[in-house]
Motif scaffolding. Structure first.
Motif, short mmCIF file in Angstrom:
data_model
loop_
_atom_site.label_atom_id
_atom_site.label_comp_id
_atom_site.label_asym_id
_atom_site.label_seq_id
_atom_site.Cartn_x
_atom_site.Cartn_y
_atom_site.Cartn_z
N ASP A 1 11.48 -43.79 1.32
CA ASP A 1 12.04 -44.73 0.34
C ASP A 1 11.53 -44.48 -1.07
O ASP A 1 11.80 -45.25 -1.98
N ALA A 2 10.81 -43.38 -1.27
CA ALA A 2 10.32 -43.03 -2.61
C ALA A 2 11.47 -42.46 -3.43
O ALA A 2 12.41 -41.86 -2.90
N GLU A 3 11.39 -42.65 -4.72
CA GLU A 3 12.41 -42.12 -5.63
C GLU A 3 12.31 -40.60 -5.74
O GLU A 3 11.20 -40.06 -5.83
N THR A 4 13.44 -39.93 -5.77
CA THR A 4 13.45 -38.51 -6.11
C THR A 4 13.24 -38.41 -7.61
O THR A 4 13.80 -39.19 -8.37
N GLY A 5 12.41 -37.49 -8.03
CA GLY A 5 12.20 -37.33 -9.47
C GLY A 5 10.89 -36.64 -9.78
O GLY A 5 10.24 -36.05 -8.92
N LYS A 6 10.50 -36.73 -11.05
CA LYS A 6 9.25 -36.15 -11.54
C LYS A 6 8.13 -37.14 -11.34
O LYS A 6 8.25 -38.30 -11.72
N GLU B 1 5.77 -46.59 -12.55
CA GLU B 1 4.60 -45.77 -12.29
C GLU B 1 3.70 -46.29 -11.18
O GLU B 1 2.89 -45.56 -10.64
N LYS B 2 3.83 -47.57 -10.81
CA LYS B 2 3.00 -48.08 -9.74
C LYS B 2 3.77 -48.28 -8.44
O LYS B 2 3.21 -48.64 -7.43
N ALA B 3 5.08 -48.05 -8.47
CA ALA B 3 5.90 -48.28 -7.28
C ALA B 3 5.57 -47.30 -6.16
O ALA B 3 5.49 -47.67 -5.01
N TYR B 4 5.40 -46.04 -6.50
CA TYR B 4 5.14 -45.02 -5.49
C TYR B 4 4.01 -44.12 -5.98
O TYR B 4 4.09 -43.54 -7.04
N TRP B 5 2.99 -44.03 -5.17
CA TRP B 5 1.92 -43.08 -5.45
C TRP B 5 1.97 -42.01 -4.38
O TRP B 5 2.03 -42.31 -3.18
N LEU B 6 1.96 -40.78 -4.78
CA LEU B 6 1.89 -39.66 -3.85
C LEU B 6 0.51 -39.04 -3.96
O LEU B 6 -0.11 -39.09 -5.01
#
Length: 133
Positions: free
Chosen positions: A111-116, A67-72
């Motif tokens: 490099d962000a994960e695809t997903g919800k 949850e903290k790896a990628y913030w959009l």
């Protein structure tokens, strides 16, 4: 003065793709207010991921795995008005009044994960009270 209540339904961006741009909602959300007709209601919004008041209509969304790896950043609108500008509403009557919530994710890192991605906005509503001045 009649009590004031808020209910919501979630805005859903669906599966957010890696490197995506200008991603709109898959499902619109809503905010429903019910209170005393003719009264002005003041609204404030707080981004629950950052813990800050919403500014420039942007809220944070946390990544699908860490949850903290990628913030959009998602830009939100209520009835086509930027969230930051939707500060008050006058209730038409004593019946529930609903407002459509839409949004756009401007850009997803390569490099962000695809997903919800998930986020939350805390909504506070109070009646405006006249001081008689």
């Amino acid at each position: 003065v009649r009590g004031l209540s808020i209910s919501t339904s979630p805005l859903d961006f669906g599966l957010v793709p890696q490197g995506g741009k200008n991603i709109g909602e898959a499902t619109t959300g809503s905010i429903t207010l019910q209170g005393q007709g003719g009264r002005k209601v003041l609204l404030t919004f707080k981004d629950m991921i950052s813990g800050l008041d919403v500014k420039n209509s942007l809220v944070h969304l946390a990544g699908p795995k860490d949850e903290k790896a990628y913030w959009l950043a998602a830009s939100l609108k209520i009835n086509n008005t930027d969230l930051s500008d939707f500060k008050n509403v006058i209730l038409d009557n004593d019946k529930a009044q609903s407002f459509k919530v839409t949004g756009t994710i401007g850009e997803v890192a390569g490099d962000a994960e695809t997903g919800k991605y998930n986020g939350a906005v805390k909504i506070a509503a109070t009646y405006e009270y006249s001081t008689g001045k």
